[in-house]
Design a protein around this motif. Structure first.
Motif, mmCIF file in Angstrom:
data_model
loop_
_atom_site.group_PDB
_atom_site.id
_atom_site.type_symbol
_atom_site.label_atom_id
_atom_site.label_comp_id
_atom_site.label_asym_id
_atom_site.label_seq_id
_atom_site.Cartn_x
_atom_site.Cartn_y
_atom_site.Cartn_z
ATOM 1 N N GLN A 1 0.728 -4.329 4.033
ATOM 2 C CA GLN A 1 -0.425 -4.446 4.919
ATOM 3 C C GLN A 1 -1.279 -5.637 4.483
ATOM 4 O OE1 GLN A 1 -2.581 -0.772 5.359
ATOM 5 N NE2 GLN A 1 -0.769 0.412 5.929
ATOM 6 N N VAL B 1 0.855 -1.187 0.000
ATOM 7 C CA VAL B 1 0.000 0.000 0.000
ATOM 8 C C VAL B 1 0.894 1.241 0.000
ATOM 9 C CG1 VAL B 1 -1.751 1.284 1.264
ATOM 10 C CG2 VAL B 1 -1.821 -1.219 1.226
ATOM 11 N N ASP B 2 0.575 2.215 -0.877
ATOM 12 C CA ASP B 2 1.323 3.472 -0.916
ATOM 13 C C ASP B 2 1.026 4.289 0.332
ATOM 14 O OD1 ASP B 2 2.530 3.020 -3.394
ATOM 15 O OD2 ASP B 2 0.733 3.680 -4.455
ATOM 16 N N LYS B 3 2.074 4.645 1.037
ATOM 17 C CA LYS B 3 1.967 5.484 2.220
ATOM 18 C C LYS B 3 2.862 6.705 2.027
ATOM 19 C CE LYS B 3 0.164 4.249 5.617
ATOM 20 N NZ LYS B 3 -1.231 4.383 6.156
ATOM 21 N N ARG C 1 6.188 2.618 0.343
ATOM 22 C CA ARG C 1 5.183 1.558 0.234
ATOM 23 C C ARG C 1 5.279 0.673 1.469
ATOM 24 N NH1 ARG C 1 4.562 -1.248 -5.397
ATOM 25 N NH2 ARG C 1 2.366 -1.001 -4.841
ATOM 26 N N LEU D 1 -8.640 -2.164 3.116
ATOM 27 C CA LEU D 1 -7.582 -1.186 2.818
ATOM 28 C C LEU D 1 -7.959 -0.299 1.638
ATOM 29 C CD1 LEU D 1 -4.425 -3.480 3.173
ATOM 30 C CD2 LEU D 1 -5.496 -2.058 4.931
ATOM 31 N N HIS D 2 -9.264 -0.140 1.427
ATOM 32 C CA HIS D 2 -9.784 0.682 0.324
ATOM 33 C C HIS D 2 -9.347 0.142 -1.039
ATOM 34 C CE1 HIS D 2 -11.099 3.499 3.355
ATOM 35 N NE2 HIS D 2 -9.862 3.605 3.811
ATOM 36 N N GLN D 3 -9.029 -1.172 -1.063
ATOM 37 C CA GLN D 3 -8.705 -1.817 -2.334
ATOM 38 C C GLN D 3 -9.998 -2.366 -2.940
ATOM 39 O OE1 GLN D 3 -5.392 -2.062 -3.552
ATOM 40 N NE2 GLN D 3 -5.023 -0.633 -1.868
#
Length: 378
Positions: A201, A192-194, A198, A227-229
């Motif tokens: 998660q 996940v891009d943070k 990355r 994760l909003h995926q």
């Protein structure tokens, strides 16, 4: 092991015999009251669990126990019996009572088994025979092969360290039939891009195994982390829909075949008939589901990690613990004291049986927690 654990077998068997028929009379009512204690014993360094609620008669290396499995549902008693080399099951007379007779190893029989027999393999053969009997219609009253296995496992002396094998068929890998009180956790790791970096998660979901009103079990999703995926993974987010309303669920945990370094993915079979489920079990391959699944069975191959947990009540609060958790592991994680710890085991009839064990770390290692256990400490 402490001297407390080396109890006289004659006294224990007398307690068992005196309490057994009262328990049979109340079996299946589901009052949730107290049942006679299950005793952890060790003789010659072999820990066993000895039940306290069925009438037991010992004969050297074997014993007989009466188990309330309901009245014989069909008149063909020969089709409704098991005559194994170690484990046998004899039904009550046609239109008779509910007490079936099980022959199994005694404490002595577990300590000194016949040199040419594998007792675990004999048990699994016995369980397969129970499935065949269920398919033949021998059991009534909404009983399944898995629930019959559970009741028998509660009524006989079994090795303490292998209690999950006898109650669930759970060996740490391989196959297990899902029962109420279990939970499946399905998880997939994603990057996940943070901001400028990355991060690894997990997308995951929890499914409780609940009792179906028509018998058997169903999956009920209780939690999901997306994760909003995009929720494209059916096995994570819609496993309850995939399995449908099939009342029989059998889980293959990820494992490797002997001599093969490749891991077989976890697989879930969902079926309506035990005989179809048995056929489908033989067709699961090293890659998961076969190209042509068995009739009347849905086969789901997981591309994610799958964990199996059991529901326990710990100091009044429900918790899901990994299958195979020992009492000492729970106490260590939650800073509990073995000196004040107590365990009550939920039986198939809804009652609770205290587990009698020495208050030592060594004894606590042999108490493997099961679905429905109540654990307390001060």
């Amino acid at each position: 092991m402490s001297e407390t654990l080396h109890k006289g077998l004659s006294l224990t068997m007398a307690v068992i015999a005196s309490s057994g028929f009262l328990a049979l009379g109340g079996c299946g009512r589901g009052h949730g009251g107290a049942a006679p204690a299950v005793h952890l014993q060790e003789v010659a360094a072999y820990p066993v669990l000895v039940p306290g609620f069925t009438a037991v008669a010992g004969n050297g290396g074997s014993q007989e126990a009466l188990v309330a499995l309901g009245r014989l549902a069909i008149p063909q008693s020969e089709r409704c019996s098991v005559k194994g080399r170690i484990f046998t099951l004899v039904p009550p007379p046609w239109k008779g009572g509910a007490a079936w007779t099980v022959t199994s190893p005694s404490v002595k029989g577990w300590q000194t088994p016949p040199p040419d027999l594998d007792l675990r393999a004999e048990w699994f053969d016995f369980v397969h025979s129970l499935a065949a009997m269920h398919a033949s219609g021998c059991f009534g009253g909404g009983m399944t092969a898995a629930s019959v296995q559970q009741r028998i496992a509660e009524a006989i002396t079994i090795p303490a360290d292998e209690s999950l094998v006898f109650r669930y068929g759970f060996t740490g890998s391989g196959v297990v039939d899902l029962l109420p009180g279990m939970m499946l956790q399905v998880e997939r790791s994603v990057l996940v891009d943070k901001g400028a970096r990355r991060e690894l998660q997990s997308m995951e979901a929890d499914y409780e195994v609940t009792a179906a009103t028509t018998g058997g079990v169903l999956l009920h999703r209780t939690r999901a982390v997306s994760l909003h995926q995009p929720q494209t993974s059916e096995e994570i987010f819609h496993l309850d829909r995939l399995s449908g309303e099939a009342p029989l669920l059998r889980l293959f945990l990820q494992s490797a075949a002997a001599g093969d370094s490749k891991q077989r993915p976890s697989v879930l079979l969902a079926g309506t008939r035990i005989e179809a489920l048995e056929v489908a079990t033989k067709t699961v391959t090293g890659n998961g589901c076969p190209a042509r699944p068995a009739v009347d069975v849905k086969c789901i191959t997981f591309h994610e990690a799958v964990s199996l947990l059991v529901a326990c009540t710990v100091n009044g609060k429900q918790q899901y613990l990994p299958m195979g958790t020992a009492l000492t592991s729970l106490l260590d994680l939650q800073h509990g004291s073995i000196a004040t710890a107590s365990v009550a085991r939920r039986l198939a009839d809804g009652r609770y049986a205290p587990v009698d064990f020495p208050k030592t770390q060594e004894a606590g290692v042999h108490i493997i927690l099961q679905s429905g256990d109540r654990v307390t400490w001060r």
